[in-house]
Scaffold this motif. Structure first.
Motif, mmCIF file in Angstrom:
data_model
loop_
_atom_site.group_PDB
_atom_site.id
_atom_site.type_symbol
_atom_site.label_atom_id
_atom_site.label_comp_id
_atom_site.label_asym_id
_atom_site.label_seq_id
_atom_site.Cartn_x
_atom_site.Cartn_y
_atom_site.Cartn_z
ATOM 1 N N ALA A 60 0.827 -1.207 0.000
ATOM 2 C CA ALA A 60 0.000 0.000 0.000
ATOM 3 C C ALA A 60 0.862 1.258 0.000
ATOM 4 N N GLY A 61 1.934 1.243 0.806
ATOM 5 C CA GLY A 61 2.845 2.380 0.818
ATOM 6 C C GLY A 61 3.509 2.580 -0.529
ATOM 7 N N ALA A 62 3.847 1.464 -1.198
ATOM 8 C CA ALA A 62 4.450 1.554 -2.523
ATOM 9 C C ALA A 62 3.474 2.110 -3.547
ATOM 10 N N ILE A 63 2.201 1.733 -3.426
ATOM 11 C CA ILE A 63 1.177 2.282 -4.327
ATOM 12 C C ILE A 63 1.134 3.796 -4.194
ATOM 13 N N ALA A 64 1.186 4.279 -2.937
ATOM 14 C CA ALA A 64 1.093 5.718 -2.691
ATOM 15 C C ALA A 64 2.296 6.487 -3.226
ATOM 16 N N VAL A 65 3.462 5.817 -3.313
ATOM 17 C CA VAL A 65 4.687 6.517 -3.699
ATOM 18 C C VAL A 65 5.086 6.252 -5.138
ATOM 19 N N GLN A 248 18.528 1.917 -5.493
ATOM 20 C CA GLN A 248 19.799 2.416 -4.960
ATOM 21 C C GLN A 248 19.940 2.297 -3.437
ATOM 22 N N LEU A 249 19.366 1.258 -2.853
ATOM 23 C CA LEU A 249 19.637 1.007 -1.446
ATOM 24 C C LEU A 249 21.072 0.487 -1.300
ATOM 25 N N ARG A 250 21.733 0.823 -0.196
ATOM 26 C CA ARG A 250 23.122 0.401 0.004
ATOM 27 C C ARG A 250 23.210 -1.124 0.003
ATOM 28 N N TRP A 251 24.107 -1.627 -0.834
ATOM 29 C CA TRP A 251 24.182 -3.080 -1.012
ATOM 30 C C TRP A 251 24.538 -3.790 0.279
ATOM 31 N N TRP A 252 25.419 -3.191 1.081
ATOM 32 C CA TRP A 252 25.844 -3.880 2.298
ATOM 33 C C TRP A 252 24.731 -3.964 3.328
ATOM 34 N N ILE A 281 11.797 -6.498 9.855
ATOM 35 C CA ILE A 281 12.461 -5.486 10.694
ATOM 36 C C ILE A 281 13.636 -4.855 9.946
ATOM 37 N N GLY A 282 14.431 -5.695 9.290
ATOM 38 C CA GLY A 282 15.562 -5.180 8.534
ATOM 39 C C GLY A 282 15.149 -4.241 7.421
ATOM 40 N N LEU A 283 14.102 -4.632 6.669
ATOM 41 C CA LEU A 283 13.604 -3.768 5.600
ATOM 42 C C LEU A 283 13.083 -2.454 6.156
ATOM 43 N N SER A 284 12.417 -2.508 7.300
ATOM 44 C CA SER A 284 11.885 -1.295 7.926
ATOM 45 C C SER A 284 13.012 -0.352 8.336
ATOM 46 N N ASP A 291 16.621 8.324 2.217
ATOM 47 C CA ASP A 291 16.052 9.603 1.787
ATOM 48 C C ASP A 291 15.226 9.402 0.522
ATOM 49 N N GLY A 292 14.578 10.456 0.106
ATOM 50 C CA GLY A 292 13.863 10.439 -1.164
ATOM 51 C C GLY A 292 12.658 9.529 -1.165
ATOM 52 N N GLU A 293 12.396 8.901 -2.326
ATOM 53 C CA GLU A 293 11.177 8.123 -2.506
ATOM 54 C C GLU A 293 11.178 6.847 -1.670
ATOM 55 N N VAL A 294 12.350 6.282 -1.391
ATOM 56 C CA VAL A 294 12.400 5.080 -0.553
ATOM 57 C C VAL A 294 12.014 5.414 0.884
ATOM 58 N N GLY A 295 12.521 6.542 1.392
ATOM 59 C CA GLY A 295 12.114 6.978 2.726
ATOM 60 C C GLY A 295 10.633 7.286 2.794
ATOM 61 N N GLU A 296 10.112 7.868 1.719
ATOM 62 C CA GLU A 296 8.670 8.159 1.660
ATOM 63 C C GLU A 296 7.866 6.869 1.613
ATOM 64 N N TRP A 297 8.411 5.846 0.962
ATOM 65 C CA TRP A 297 7.758 4.531 0.916
ATOM 66 C C TRP A 297 7.531 4.008 2.338
ATOM 67 N N PHE A 298 8.568 4.044 3.173
ATOM 68 C CA PHE A 298 8.402 3.585 4.555
ATOM 69 C C PHE A 298 7.420 4.484 5.306
ATOM 70 N N SER A 299 7.508 5.793 5.090
ATOM 71 C CA SER A 299 6.624 6.726 5.789
ATOM 72 C C SER A 299 5.162 6.441 5.475
ATOM 73 N N GLN A 300 4.857 6.198 4.200
ATOM 74 C CA GLN A 300 3.477 5.881 3.805
ATOM 75 C C GLN A 300 3.038 4.538 4.384
ATOM 76 N N SER A 301 3.938 3.555 4.347
ATOM 77 C CA SER A 301 3.610 2.231 4.892
ATOM 78 C C SER A 301 3.319 2.316 6.386
ATOM 79 N N TRP A 302 4.116 3.088 7.104
ATOM 80 C CA TRP A 302 3.896 3.273 8.534
ATOM 81 C C TRP A 302 2.586 4.009 8.788
#
Length: 433
Positions: A60-65, A248-252, A281-284, A291-302
């Motif tokens: 749902a958060g991904a749909i919003a973003v 572009q999430l950090r690979w490590w 938990i790790g994904l969260s 930052d950017g759209e990935v951070g907004e993805w978590f914000s919408q999901s939360w």
């Protein structure tokens, strides 16, 4: 003292006092109802929150973003082609094997993004109702006639209910359509095919992680069930690669979460929820720090989690208190229900529809429950009425729908489902009893 401003707190205090003063402690049925409420909530938390709802919140958060408002409105908006809109909304249920609660974050996501009330309502009904696995199970356990009636009824219901919701609230829909006419072109960050694979991977994780055990220990369904966690893990690997390469999430960070998940899956092979929980938990953590759209993805999901989850737990507690778990009793005696759904009268079909609408059915559990009721004298008409109203609605589901689209629309939606289920049950019962 100004009693005009103080009477509401007084009523609350007196009501709470009287409730505790007359609390029926020592009454076996009341105490059993409390236990059933806690048992159902515990079961719901263990079986549905982590595997069903959390992935749904991320989707749902991904749909919003990641899905543009213009794209949603093109296919599901108030100005979209009715054939396209209702076709997409009604078919969605055959893909998502979800219950009436898991579909809620997805419904909230598309509705807030501008989907028309009609298509959104069709999607809300079709998500849990048009479940291929449940329909096949219904046909095999309860008979081919009831299975076909459920399949046809669910598809027709989703479209008719959507159209009626649109017509009843057509003034609001017209205003929404006018507001959507001058939408700017969205900024495209990645090709459509990449977004499609990204969403497909999340949906696949949701579907395979919740794949239910079939009755038979052979065949395709059982093979998928026996390998469900292997399939889920492979899809999760694809999902991790997508996050690293396209988002572009950090690979490590992604590799660290993956390593921890694999570690827990190997150390606790019979507790897949532990590994799944570590991954969630790790994904969260990763997405919340981005930052950017990935951070907004978590914000919408939360945001969806914070709004929906408390209401669902409150609804499950009340449903357990009143009706208990399958094969157990709450405050309402089970014989009252089984004794009220015999024959094919208007009252029997209406009661089955209302009881089904307020009860909570996890995916596929409605079939064995209904089998027990039929063996105790339930008529075929009320059986179909419960099948059409039950999986698509529940008390927790209603509470959340109200928070998304308001009391008036929620009441109309629930009434439409109950009325149509009742009519369908009477027609079916008159022809096949």
């Amino acid at each position: 003292m100004n009693w005009k401003s103080e009477w509401k707190p007084l009523v609350v205090i007196v009501s709470v006092f009287l409730a505790f003063f007359y609390l029926p402690i020592g009454n076996l049925r009341f105490e059993n109802g409390i236990i059933e409420a806690l048992q159902l909530t515990k079961w719901y938390a263990r079986e549905h929150v982590l595997l069903c709802l959390i992935p749904a919140f991320f989707i749902a958060g991904a749909i919003a973003v990641f899905i543009s408002q213009a794209s949603v409105m093109k296919y599901l908006g108030a100005k979209a082609s009715k054939v396209t809109a209702y076709g997409v909304a009604s078919v969605s249920g055959s893909v998502l094997a979800v219950c009436s609660c898991t579909v809620l974050p997805l419904f909230a996501g598309i509705y807030r993004m501008g989907a028309g009330l009609g298509p959104a309502s069709a999607f809300l009904y079709s998500g849990p109702a048009i479940n291929i696995l449940a329909i096949i199970l219904t046909a095999r356990v309860l008979g081919i006639e009831l299975g076909i009636a459920r399949a046809v009824g669910a598809v027709v219901f989703s479209i008719v209910i959507g159209l009626l919701m649109h017509l009843i609230f057509r003034k609001e829909e017209t205003e929404k359509a006018k507001a959507q006419m001058a939408m700017p072109e969205p900024v495209v960050y990645r090709p459509l095919w990449q977004n499609a694979i990204y969403f497909a991977s999340m949906v696949a994780i949701l579907v395979f992680a919740n794949w239910g055990k079939p009755d038979e220990s052979t065949g395709l369904w059982f093979t998928i069930y026996s390998q469900k966690w292997v399939i889920t893990g492979l899809v999760a690997v694809l999902f991790a690669i997508i996050l690293m390469t396209w988002f572009q999430l950090r690979w490590w960070e992604v590799v660290s979460v993956a390593a921890l998940t694999i570690f827990f899956s190997l150390v606790f092979p019979h507790e897949p929820l532990l590994a799944f929980g570590v991954a969630v938990i790790g994904l969260s953590v990763i997405t919340s720090r981005a930052d950017g759209e990935v951070g907004e993805w978590f914000s919408q999901s939360w945001g969806f989690t914070r709004q929906i989850l408390p209401l669902l737990f409150a609804g499950v507690l009340v449903a357990g208190l009143l009706l208990g778990r399958p094969a157990h009793e709450g405050l309402i005696p089970s014989q009252w229900i089984s004794g009220s759904v015999g024959g094919n009268s208007l009252g029997a079909n209406l009661f089955a529809s209302i009881a089904g609408a307020f009860m909570y059915f996890a995916t596929l559990t409605e079939v064995p429950i209904l089998q027990g009721l039929i063996n105790n004298g339930m008529g075929k008409g009320p059986a179909l009425a419960l099948l059409l109203a039950g999986p698509a609605l529940s008390l927790p589901n209603m509470l959340v729908i109200r928070s998304v689209m308001g009391t008036k629309k929620t009441v109309v939606f629930v009434v439409l489902v109950i009325v149509m289920a009742t009519i369908s049950g009477m027609i079916y019962g008159a022809n096949f009893n």
